[in-house]
Write a protein that holds these residues in place. Structure first.
Motif, mmCIF file in Angstrom:
data_model
loop_
_atom_site.group_PDB
_atom_site.id
_atom_site.type_symbol
_atom_site.label_atom_id
_atom_site.label_comp_id
_atom_site.label_asym_id
_atom_site.label_seq_id
_atom_site.Cartn_x
_atom_site.Cartn_y
_atom_site.Cartn_z
ATOM 1 N N GLU A 110 0.805 -1.214 0.000
ATOM 2 C CA GLU A 110 0.000 0.000 0.000
ATOM 3 C C GLU A 110 0.841 1.269 0.000
ATOM 4 O OE1 GLU A 110 0.202 -1.449 4.329
ATOM 5 O OE2 GLU A 110 0.049 -2.283 2.289
ATOM 6 N N LYS A 114 4.126 5.733 -2.976
ATOM 7 C CA LYS A 114 3.599 6.788 -2.116
ATOM 8 C C LYS A 114 4.664 7.278 -1.152
ATOM 9 C CE LYS A 114 -1.265 5.351 -2.271
ATOM 10 N NZ LYS A 114 -2.469 5.046 -1.459
ATOM 11 N N LYS A 217 2.280 6.144 7.616
ATOM 12 C CA LYS A 217 1.766 6.138 6.252
ATOM 13 C C LYS A 217 0.446 6.895 6.220
ATOM 14 C CE LYS A 217 -0.722 1.727 6.638
ATOM 15 N NZ LYS A 217 -0.911 0.371 6.080
ATOM 16 N N GLU A 218 -0.004 7.180 5.002
ATOM 17 C CA GLU A 218 -1.239 7.934 4.802
ATOM 18 C C GLU A 218 -2.448 7.059 5.101
ATOM 19 O OE1 GLU A 218 -1.954 11.382 1.435
ATOM 20 O OE2 GLU A 218 -0.967 9.526 0.854
ATOM 21 N N ASN A 219 -3.467 7.656 5.716
ATOM 22 C CA ASN A 219 -4.732 6.946 5.862
ATOM 23 C C ASN A 219 -5.661 7.329 4.712
ATOM 24 O OD1 ASN A 219 -5.716 9.494 6.453
ATOM 25 N ND2 ASN A 219 -6.019 9.106 8.630
ATOM 26 N N GLU A 220 -6.891 6.857 4.773
ATOM 27 C CA GLU A 220 -7.818 7.091 3.662
ATOM 28 C C GLU A 220 -8.203 8.564 3.532
ATOM 29 O OE1 GLU A 220 -11.664 5.741 6.387
ATOM 30 O OE2 GLU A 220 -10.981 4.500 4.709
ATOM 31 N N ASN A 221 -7.972 9.343 4.595
ATOM 32 C CA ASN A 221 -8.267 10.777 4.542
ATOM 33 C C ASN A 221 -7.073 11.623 4.119
ATOM 34 O OD1 ASN A 221 -10.914 10.305 5.506
ATOM 35 N ND2 ASN A 221 -10.181 10.292 7.631
ATOM 36 N N GLY A 222 -5.974 10.950 3.758
ATOM 37 C CA GLY A 222 -4.790 11.687 3.342
ATOM 38 C C GLY A 222 -3.948 12.206 4.489
ATOM 39 N N GLU A 226 -1.142 6.607 10.387
ATOM 40 C CA GLU A 226 -1.037 5.163 10.597
ATOM 41 C C GLU A 226 0.426 4.789 10.812
ATOM 42 O OE1 GLU A 226 -3.134 2.538 8.060
ATOM 43 O OE2 GLU A 226 -4.806 3.919 7.693
#
Length: 501
Positions: A110, A114, A217-222, A226
């Motif tokens: 994931e 990124k 790392k980035e979560n789903e909200n940017g 995490e």
């Protein structure tokens, strides 16, 4: 033995792909754990307690260690085998930290393509200073206005994206980086270890710091929230060229030791590998004032709730006792171990909950961690508190008391108040050493200032005379004695005298 192997240079690590081999030798376990020494069959069944490090499941290792960080500075040769490495740095000098992608093919897909975010911190190694970190850093800010504790040398760094340094967090920097690309960060530490030494008479040992890196790392909200990985190492910071001299002194001391004595010490490695640790707990300090100051109208400190005004903002509460509970989860237990300076043993107790740790006997813990750390961990698990030798209570002299000095017993107003409803709040000071220096330090902590800003402490004697506080006088204080604190300017404009009434 794993620690007897000389580590390759960081350049060789990158070129030969041996990054993953560092984990076995620098995991922080660092002890020969003989299987016959244990009486706990359940604990011994865990593969992590066996001497053969290769018995660890490789997939679990790589899940825990997706990255590796290498500080390009040599470790001290005067560190015993089972102790954590110690690295000496020069104040203000740029040191490279290489950010290495330690993932196997297909691991953490994931984050492919990124960016991740890393937060660098320079924090205190000693728990005593960790509890007063806010006051220590505010005192440092007051003495070094405009300076930072930690900086990134951006012109020398490679692969650093959007570096940021919060002006209110002097010891923290953060940036984004791409694990697929070469990333090297050059950091500068501007404070020195002796600046936080309690007694400054010359020749004191400086306090150790920790360099900690937390990666997210980035979560789903940017948002980069995490957690992926955390690692740290122990350092001491000296004045320019001081680290080189200290390294040379340690090396010369080791050369004079016998071969048998040398076997008890780690070799000096060319680079420092940051070892895995728990994430740094996110503790937010709220400070509305730019620096710890004084009330200029009366040359007085501002002491939190001292005047008892309902509109006065109380001072931040002291750290609560950090006791481990049976309901603590394994993840919370890991954080507890880190907060209480047991980071070396976090991997040993990876799957232990609070109940598991509390079931260990004193002998069990000593067998696992060794005598020194074992006794310390056992006492921490049982939450044993040391009763102070002396407790006194102090209250800041209010404006009303200054305007009405004829009142013979101002302490009585703490209980009864006055006609205007004023309520006086006292603060407890706990003394262990019963010295004037300790009393100065505790009062300075109460005011969130540096002890050097308190020139002298006096006790108001008969007929209003000012008697200089000595060690003998502190030792003769009555238990739970109450004092009113007053201040006056010293001969130098940036220091003050404190008067106990």
């Amino acid at each position: 033995m794993a620690w007897a192997l000389k580590l390759p240079l960081a350049d060789e690590v990158i070129e030969s792909g041996l990054v993953q081999d560092f984990d076995a030798s620098l995991s922080g376990i660092g002890q020969e754990l003989g299987a016959g020494a244990y009486s706990m069959s359940d604990v011994l069944a865990l593969p992590i307690f066996k001497q053969e490090e290769s018995s660890l499941p490789p997939e679990n290792e790589n899940e825990i260690l997706p990255f590796q960080y290498v500080l390009c500075a040599a470790t001290s040769p005067a560190v015993k085998l089972h102790d954590e490495t110690l690295t000496y740095l020069n104040q203000g000098q740029s040191y490279e930290i290489r950010m290495l992608d330690n993932r196997k093919l297909g691991e953490l897909p994931e984050i492919n393509g990124k960016l991740v975010k890393s937060i660098f911190r320079v924090v205190f190694h000693d728990r005593r200073l960790q509890y007063t970190e806010h006051q220590q850093l505010e005192g440092w800010r007051w003495n070094r206005p405009g300076d930072r504790i930690l900086d990134i040398d951006i012109p020398m760094s490679v692969g650093v994206i959007d570096p940021r340094a919060n002006p209110t967090q002097l010891n923290t920097v953060e940036f984004l980086w791409d694990p697929a690309k070469r990333t090297s960060v050059f950091i500068q530490v501007h404070c020195i270890s002796t600046e936080f030494t309690m007694r400054k008479h010359g020749g004191e040992k400086g306090v150790p710091f920790r360099v900690q890196i937390d990666t997210f790392k980035e979560n789903e909200n940017g948002e980069y929230t995490e957690h992926l990985h955390s690692a740290s190492c122990q350092i001491k910071v000296f004045k320019p060229k001081g680290a080189d001299r200290k390294q040379k002194i340690d090396r010369e001391k080791m050369e004079k030791r016998t071969p048998h004595e040398k076997e008890k010490y780690q070799p000096s490695y060319e680079t420092t590998i940051l070892t895995e640790c728990s994430p740094w707990p996110e503790i937010t300090y709220v400070s509305n004032s730019p620096s710890p100051g004084f009330n200029s109208s009366h040359s007085s400190f501002s002491l939190g709730e001292g005047n008892g005004s309902p509109n006065h903002q109380p001072e931040p509460p002291p750290p609560v006792t950090d006791n481990l509970l049976p309901t603590t989860t394994p993840q919370e237990a890991q954080q507890w171990l880190h907060r209480n300076r047991f980071s070396t043993f976090t991997r040993l107790f990876t799957n232990f909950s609070g109940a598991d740790l509390l079931k260990l006997t004193r002998d069990d813990v000593i067998q696992i961690c060794g005598p020194a750390d074992g006794i310390r961990l056992f006492n921490a698990l049982k939450g044993r508190m040391v009763r102070p030798r002396l407790t006194i209570y102090v209250c800041q002299e209010s404006l009303q008391l200054r305007e009405q000095p004829q009142q013979p017993q101002p302490q009585q107003k703490q209980e009864d108040g006055d006609s205007n409803g004023t309520f006086f709040v006292y603060h407890a000071i706990y003394l262990e050493e019963l010295t004037a220096v300790e009393l100065t330090e505790k009062i300075a902590q109460l005011f969130s200032i540096s002890p050097q800003q308190i020139s002298q402490i006096y006790k108001q004697g008969p007929t209003g005379i000012h008697v200089l506080i000595s060690d003998e006088m502190v030792q003769n204080f009555q238990e739970e004695a109450c004092f009113i604190l007053d201040t006056m300017e010293a001969e130098t404009s940036d220091s003050y005298h404190v008067i106990l009434k």
